[in-house]
Write a protein that holds these residues in place. Structure first.
Motif, PDB file in Angstrom:
ATOM      1  N   ALA A  38      -0.707 -12.063 -12.084  1.00 23.97           N
ATOM      2  CA  ALA A  38      -1.622 -13.209 -12.081  1.00 23.97           C
ATOM      3  C   ALA A  38      -2.616 -12.978 -10.955  1.00 23.97           C
ATOM      4  O   ALA A  38      -2.224 -12.634  -9.841  1.00 23.97           O
ATOM      5  CB  ALA A  38      -0.866 -14.513 -11.888  1.00 23.97           C
ATOM      6  N   SER A  39      -3.900 -13.153 -11.241  1.00 25.93           N
ATOM      7  CA  SER A  39      -4.920 -12.784 -10.252  1.00 25.93           C
ATOM      8  C   SER A  39      -5.804 -13.954  -9.850  1.00 25.93           C
ATOM      9  O   SER A  39      -6.848 -13.742  -9.231  1.00 25.93           O
ATOM     10  CB  SER A  39      -5.789 -11.654 -10.809  1.00 25.93           C
ATOM     11  N   PHE A  40      -5.408 -15.211 -10.186  1.00 24.27           N
ATOM     12  CA  PHE A  40      -6.282 -16.346  -9.876  1.00 24.27           C
ATOM     13  C   PHE A  40      -6.396 -16.591  -8.376  1.00 24.27           C
ATOM     14  O   PHE A  40      -7.352 -17.230  -7.918  1.00 24.27           O
ATOM     15  CB  PHE A  40      -5.786 -17.609 -10.590  1.00 24.27           C
TER      16      PHE A  40
ATOM     17  N   PHE B 132     -11.241  -4.776 -13.325  1.00 24.08           N
ATOM     18  CA  PHE B 132     -10.125  -4.077 -12.711  1.00 24.08           C
ATOM     19  C   PHE B 132      -8.764  -4.684 -13.057  1.00 24.08           C
ATOM     20  O   PHE B 132      -7.787  -3.960 -13.269  1.00 24.08           O
ATOM     21  CB  PHE B 132     -10.284  -4.068 -11.189  1.00 24.08           C
ATOM     22  N   LEU B 133      -8.661  -6.008 -13.113  1.00 21.43           N
ATOM     23  CA  LEU B 133      -7.345  -6.645 -13.138  1.00 21.43           C
ATOM     24  C   LEU B 133      -6.928  -7.259 -14.471  1.00 21.43           C
ATOM     25  O   LEU B 133      -5.731  -7.374 -14.747  1.00 21.43           O
ATOM     26  CB  LEU B 133      -7.271  -7.733 -12.058  1.00 21.43           C
ATOM     27  N   SER B 134      -7.875  -7.671 -15.316  1.00 21.03           N
ATOM     28  CA  SER B 134      -7.492  -8.433 -16.508  1.00 21.03           C
ATOM     29  C   SER B 134      -6.581  -7.644 -17.443  1.00 21.03           C
ATOM     30  O   SER B 134      -5.688  -8.220 -18.073  1.00 21.03           O
ATOM     31  CB  SER B 134      -8.744  -8.900 -17.261  1.00 21.03           C
TER      32      SER B 134
ATOM     33  N   LEU C 248      -8.974  -2.374  -2.663  1.00 19.96           N
ATOM     34  CA  LEU C 248      -7.870  -3.000  -1.944  1.00 19.96           C
ATOM     35  C   LEU C 248      -7.903  -4.494  -2.221  1.00 19.96           C
ATOM     36  O   LEU C 248      -8.928  -5.151  -1.992  1.00 19.96           O
ATOM     37  CB  LEU C 248      -7.982  -2.737  -0.442  1.00 19.96           C
ATOM     38  N   PHE C 249      -6.803  -5.006  -2.769  1.00 23.64           N
ATOM     39  CA  PHE C 249      -6.727  -6.412  -3.146  1.00 23.64           C
ATOM     40  C   PHE C 249      -5.733  -7.155  -2.254  1.00 23.64           C
ATOM     41  O   PHE C 249      -4.759  -6.575  -1.765  1.00 23.64           O
ATOM     42  CB  PHE C 249      -6.271  -6.556  -4.608  1.00 23.64           C
ATOM     43  N   LYS C 250      -5.976  -8.435  -2.121  1.00 22.40           N
ATOM     44  CA  LYS C 250      -5.038  -9.328  -1.443  1.00 22.40           C
ATOM     45  C   LYS C 250      -4.588 -10.412  -2.414  1.00 22.40           C
ATOM     46  O   LYS C 250      -5.340 -10.844  -3.280  1.00 22.40           O
ATOM     47  CB  LYS C 250      -5.691  -9.971  -0.209  1.00 22.40           C
ATOM     48  N   ASP C 251      -3.326 -10.822  -2.265  1.00 23.45           N
ATOM     49  CA  ASP C 251      -2.764 -11.950  -3.011  1.00 23.45           C
ATOM     50  C   ASP C 251      -2.804 -11.758  -4.529  1.00 23.45           C
ATOM     51  O   ASP C 251      -3.178 -12.663  -5.280  1.00 23.45           O
ATOM     52  CB  ASP C 251      -3.486 -13.248  -2.640  1.00 23.45           C
ATOM     53  N   VAL C 252      -2.415 -10.573  -4.992  1.00 24.27           N
ATOM     54  CA  VAL C 252      -2.168 -10.373  -6.419  1.00 24.27           C
ATOM     55  C   VAL C 252      -0.715 -10.756  -6.675  1.00 24.27           C
ATOM     56  O   VAL C 252       0.184 -10.259  -6.003  1.00 24.27           O
ATOM     57  CB  VAL C 252      -2.414  -8.916  -6.851  1.00 24.27           C
ATOM     58  N   GLN C 253      -0.494 -11.634  -7.640  1.00 23.64           N
ATOM     59  CA  GLN C 253       0.859 -12.120  -7.891  1.00 23.64           C
ATOM     60  C   GLN C 253       1.581 -11.202  -8.868  1.00 23.64           C
ATOM     61  O   GLN C 253       1.114 -10.951  -9.974  1.00 23.64           O
ATOM     62  CB  GLN C 253       0.831 -13.541  -8.453  1.00 23.64           C
TER      63      GLN C 253
END
Length: 350
Positions: free
Chosen positions: A3-5, A48-50, A115-120
């Motif tokens: 989840a990326s919200f 990138f994330l969907s 670099l991502f932060k807070d990817v669930q």
């Protein structure tokens, strides 16, 4: 799976990787990208994330002798330990991917390291390193008002943000086991494409209930469709019946038990022994242990159900879908017509 919200992208570097066997080179950017446009940032996050939102399989980095010798595991650790070195390490990753490009048909393309932060992932908010490669380009039309009407322009070599070619997310979790990794390879249709997961990342699938279920159903399907003919004479209808029985077992039970499964589905002691031998060979070849008992994952059963075929194709004339009792279909041979036939019993038409 993810989840990326709540996620945000803190750093992004873009490089280009050519094919060394085609005398192409890699191109490294001097500095990371500075994304200040909010719309562009949202489009990149979607690109990138969907695609990972529907990925269930979790992998770990692996190495035959020592995990620290896995290059990507090493690079990921360097970034997680010191984010100030992000761009420098992204350049090293690009060089390593270039060296892993060992087939002449592998396409060149842009490499994005983010670099991502807070990817669930699995209910936990984590930092993650994203590595993505765009290989396929498309042409886009742009329609705009012009002099009381409309006009057209086109742009070649554009990237479709709804089609991620290759990507992986490396999460800062389970470091001792090789980090949690999700992977996508939409162009993995031939031998030259396996370099992404096998040669570049060097991954092994995590041994949880989802993957245990996936692996067991896959092994059994391959056994029935590819191996069992070597020892038993079975019709296609018999094989479909064996596949349907296995799927029914997994749908009806919460827990898998190897002895119970083989007894109910195969029944024949010789076939049971043959399947267990086939399973052991798979475990040796892929260095993956399949437990004798495990909790069955409904999501994995649903996914594998899509590739379990219950269709009996007869020449180009008929398709018979077999879902129920195999005893209600009989195979024979007509001497006068010199043709095979199937006889199907039923009570009423649907």
């Amino acid at each position: 799976m993810i989840a990326s919200f709540e996620a945000s992208m803190s750093q992004l570097s873009i490089h280009r990787v050519g094919n060394k066997l085609q005398d192409e080179f890699y191109i490294l950017s001097d500095e990371p990208m500075g994304i200040t446009d909010e719309v562009l940032n949202k489009l990149l996050m979607q690109y990138f994330l969907s695609a990972f939102e529907k990925v269930n399989e979790v992998y770990h980095f692996m190495h035959s002798s020592e995990l620290n010798l896995n290059d990507m595991f090493h690079f990921a650790g360097e970034i997680f330990n010191d984010q100030a070195r992000f761009h420098e390490v992204s350049q090293q990753i690009t060089k390593y991917l270039y060296d892993s490009t060992n087939h002449p048909k592998i396409k060149s393309g842009e490499l994005y390291v983010a670099l991502f932060k807070d990817v669930q992932l699995e209910g936990e908010l984590l930092d993650a390193i994203g590595i993505f490669k765009s290989e396929n380009k498309e042409t886009y039309l742009k329609v705009f008002p012009d002099k009381g009407g409309f006009n057209l322009e086109y742009e070649e070599n554009g990237i479709n943000i709804h089609k991620l070619d290759k990507g992986c997310l490396i999460f800062n979790a389970d470091k001792a086991e090789g980090y949690k990794v999700l992977v996508i390879d939409q162009t993995n249709r031939s031998n030259e494409a396996v370099y992404w997961k096998d040669d570049f990342l060097k991954l092994k699938i995590r041994n949880d209930s989802f993957n245990q279920t996936i692996n067991t159903l896959s092994i059994y399907k391959n056994f029935v469709t590819q191996k069992i003919d070597e020892e038993f004479e079975l019709s296609k209808a018999d094989k479909i019946d064996l596949l349907n029985k296995s799927m029914k077992y997994f749908k009806d039970n919460d827990t898998f038990d190897m002895d119970e499964f083989t007894g109910e589905v195969l029944g024949n002691p010789q076939a049971i022994e043959s399947f267990k031998t086939y399973k052991q060979q798979y475990e040796q070849d892929y260095e993956t242990e399949i437990a004798s008992t495990f909790d069955i994952s409904d999501a994995a059963v649903k996914k594998q159900g899509k590739v379990y075929k219950s269709v009996l194709k007869l020449d180009h004339n008929f398709h018979i879908y077999i879902h129920g009792d195999k005893k209600l279909i009989e195979k024979g041979f007509d001497d006068d017509k010199a043709m095979n036939y199937y006889k199907v019993y039923f009570k009423e038409e649907a």
